[in-house]
Design a protein around this motif. Structure first.
Motif, mmCIF file in Angstrom:
data_model
loop_
_atom_site.group_PDB
_atom_site.id
_atom_site.type_symbol
_atom_site.label_atom_id
_atom_site.label_comp_id
_atom_site.label_asym_id
_atom_site.label_seq_id
_atom_site.Cartn_x
_atom_site.Cartn_y
_atom_site.Cartn_z
ATOM 1 N N ALA A 70 4.398 23.635 -0.699
ATOM 2 C CA ALA A 70 4.999 22.967 0.455
ATOM 3 C C ALA A 70 3.928 22.417 1.398
ATOM 4 C CB ALA A 70 5.918 23.935 1.204
ATOM 5 N N ILE A 71 2.860 23.174 1.598
ATOM 6 C CA ILE A 71 1.765 22.709 2.466
ATOM 7 C C ILE A 71 1.087 21.491 1.866
ATOM 8 C CG2 ILE A 71 -0.515 23.320 3.352
ATOM 9 C CD1 ILE A 71 0.607 26.174 3.786
ATOM 10 N N VAL A 72 0.821 21.524 0.564
ATOM 11 C CA VAL A 72 0.179 20.382 -0.104
ATOM 12 C C VAL A 72 1.070 19.147 -0.015
ATOM 13 C CG1 VAL A 72 -0.568 19.496 -2.355
ATOM 14 C CG2 VAL A 72 -1.248 21.781 -1.624
ATOM 15 N N VAL A 73 2.367 19.309 -0.256
ATOM 16 C CA VAL A 73 3.295 18.182 -0.172
ATOM 17 C C VAL A 73 3.345 17.637 1.263
ATOM 18 C CG1 VAL A 73 5.747 17.552 -0.307
ATOM 19 C CG2 VAL A 73 4.682 18.836 -2.160
ATOM 20 N N ALA A 74 3.389 18.521 2.247
ATOM 21 C CA ALA A 74 3.442 18.083 3.648
ATOM 22 C C ALA A 74 2.178 17.312 4.035
ATOM 23 C CB ALA A 74 3.630 19.293 4.569
ATOM 24 N N ILE A 75 1.028 17.784 3.613
ATOM 25 C CA ILE A 75 -0.226 17.092 3.915
ATOM 26 C C ILE A 75 -0.244 15.719 3.239
ATOM 27 C CG2 ILE A 75 -2.727 17.124 3.513
ATOM 28 C CD1 ILE A 75 -2.584 20.174 3.945
ATOM 29 N N GLY A 76 0.193 15.654 1.995
ATOM 30 C CA GLY A 76 0.259 14.375 1.291
ATOM 31 C C GLY A 76 1.217 13.405 1.952
ATOM 32 N N TRP A 77 2.384 13.894 2.356
ATOM 33 C CA TRP A 77 3.358 13.041 3.027
ATOM 34 C C TRP A 77 2.797 12.513 4.335
ATOM 35 C CZ3 TRP A 77 5.663 13.498 7.798
ATOM 36 C CH2 TRP A 77 6.694 12.581 8.076
ATOM 37 N N TYR A 78 2.169 13.386 5.124
ATOM 38 C CA TYR A 78 1.622 12.979 6.417
ATOM 39 C C TYR A 78 0.493 11.962 6.237
ATOM 40 C CZ TYR A 78 -0.207 13.257 11.142
ATOM 41 O OH TYR A 78 -0.631 12.943 12.399
ATOM 42 N N GLY A 79 -0.359 12.180 5.247
ATOM 43 C CA GLY A 79 -1.434 11.222 4.967
ATOM 44 C C GLY A 79 -0.876 9.873 4.572
ATOM 45 N N ASN A 80 0.145 9.856 3.738
ATOM 46 C CA ASN A 80 0.791 8.607 3.338
ATOM 47 C C ASN A 80 1.427 7.918 4.542
ATOM 48 O OD1 ASN A 80 1.697 6.661 1.461
ATOM 49 N ND2 ASN A 80 3.684 7.673 1.367
ATOM 50 N N TYR A 81 2.056 8.688 5.408
ATOM 51 C CA TYR A 81 2.672 8.144 6.626
ATOM 52 C C TYR A 81 1.621 7.468 7.500
ATOM 53 C CZ TYR A 81 4.671 8.175 11.314
ATOM 54 O OH TYR A 81 5.076 7.819 12.564
ATOM 55 N N LEU A 82 0.496 8.155 7.723
ATOM 56 C CA LEU A 82 -0.572 7.575 8.540
ATOM 57 C C LEU A 82 -1.147 6.320 7.902
ATOM 58 C CD1 LEU A 82 -2.554 10.723 9.738
ATOM 59 C CD2 LEU A 82 -0.964 9.309 11.041
ATOM 60 N N TYR A 83 -1.318 6.336 6.578
ATOM 61 C CA TYR A 83 -1.859 5.181 5.864
ATOM 62 C C TYR A 83 -0.935 3.970 6.019
ATOM 63 C CZ TYR A 83 -3.434 2.240 2.033
ATOM 64 O OH TYR A 83 -3.868 1.181 1.292
ATOM 65 N N LYS A 84 0.357 4.180 5.822
ATOM 66 C CA LYS A 84 1.307 3.073 5.936
ATOM 67 C C LYS A 84 1.388 2.572 7.370
ATOM 68 C CE LYS A 84 4.271 4.018 2.029
ATOM 69 N NZ LYS A 84 5.612 4.371 1.572
ATOM 70 N N GLU A 85 1.362 3.473 8.338
ATOM 71 C CA GLU A 85 1.430 3.061 9.741
ATOM 72 C C GLU A 85 0.202 2.251 10.126
ATOM 73 O OE1 GLU A 85 1.428 5.353 13.896
ATOM 74 O OE2 GLU A 85 3.137 5.784 12.612
ATOM 75 N N ARG A 86 -0.968 2.659 9.651
ATOM 76 C CA ARG A 86 -2.204 1.938 9.946
ATOM 77 C C ARG A 86 -2.144 0.532 9.369
ATOM 78 N NH1 ARG A 86 -7.178 1.348 6.770
ATOM 79 N NH2 ARG A 86 -5.790 2.146 5.204
ATOM 80 N N ASP A 87 -1.678 0.410 8.125
ATOM 81 C CA ASP A 87 -1.575 -0.904 7.487
ATOM 82 C C ASP A 87 -0.577 -1.798 8.210
ATOM 83 O OD1 ASP A 87 -3.458 -0.325 5.618
ATOM 84 O OD2 ASP A 87 -2.058 -0.061 3.956
ATOM 85 N N SER A 88 0.574 -1.259 8.584
ATOM 86 C CA SER A 88 1.580 -2.087 9.242
ATOM 87 C C SER A 88 1.124 -2.491 10.633
ATOM 88 C CB SER A 88 2.923 -1.368 9.302
ATOM 89 O OG SER A 88 2.833 -0.217 10.109
ATOM 90 N N THR A 89 0.405 -1.619 11.330
ATOM 91 C CA THR A 89 -0.117 -1.945 12.652
ATOM 92 C C THR A 89 -1.146 -3.054 12.553
ATOM 93 O OG1 THR A 89 0.232 0.316 13.385
ATOM 94 C CG2 THR A 89 -1.259 -1.019 14.698
ATOM 95 N N ASP A 90 -2.062 -2.962 11.589
ATOM 96 C CA ASP A 90 -3.067 -4.001 11.401
ATOM 97 C C ASP A 90 -2.404 -5.330 11.078
ATOM 98 O OD1 ASP A 90 -5.003 -2.132 11.843
ATOM 99 O OD2 ASP A 90 -5.581 -1.917 9.731
ATOM 100 N N PHE A 91 -1.394 -5.319 10.239
ATOM 101 C CA PHE A 91 -0.712 -6.549 9.848
ATOM 102 C C PHE A 91 -0.013 -7.173 11.046
ATOM 103 C CE2 PHE A 91 3.122 -8.775 8.438
ATOM 104 C CZ PHE A 91 2.532 -9.769 7.688
ATOM 105 N N VAL A 92 0.690 -6.355 11.842
ATOM 106 C CA VAL A 92 1.416 -6.887 12.992
ATOM 107 C C VAL A 92 0.443 -7.474 14.000
ATOM 108 C CG1 VAL A 92 2.840 -6.235 14.975
ATOM 109 C CG2 VAL A 92 3.409 -5.390 12.696
#
Length: 118
Positions: free
Chosen positions: A40-62
């Motif tokens: 569960a910890i590994v999945v949560a860390i992976g999900w959070y990292g993916n969330y941050l990655y996508k947010e960073r990309d969408s912010t840069d694009f906007v």
């Protein structure tokens, strides 16, 4: 013999004259719970990292899109090929801001490299 089961000792929790030594139910539940928590910890860390990655990309694009759109006279109007562009600046705008363009074949960020008009 000196072992409690009457058999000689063997490695890995087994005796030579009996079945494998069983662990108690509480020990199995504890080990299972530890595995579930670790997963569960590994999945949560992976999900959070993916969330941050996508947010960073969408912010840069906007940010880049809104800056490019505000500073240009070009609009996405469905054109996708170099032959439809009137300048390199227009082609660069289309590649950066419009979907499905076909002007940067090698994807190096420079559109219409082989077009002799620009």
């Amino acid at each position: 013999d000196s072992s409690p089961s009457g058999g000689r000792s063997a490695p890995c929790g087994m005796t030579l004259n009996s079945r494998p030594v069983r662990r108690n139910a509480k020990g199995r539940i504890t080990a299972t719970m530890k595995n579930i928590i670790v997963i569960a910890i590994v999945v949560a860390i992976g999900w959070y990292g993916n969330y941050l990655y996508k947010e960073r990309d969408s912010t840069d694009f906007v940010q880049s899109s809104s800056t490019d759109l505000a500073n240009s006279n070009f609009k996405c109007d469905g054109r996708v090929h170099c032959s439809q562009m009137t300048s390199r600046a227009e082609a660069e705008f289309f590649v950066r801001n419009c979907p499905n363009t076909k002007m940067d074949g090698d994807r190096d960020g420079v559109p219409c490299e082989n077009d002799s008009r620009f």
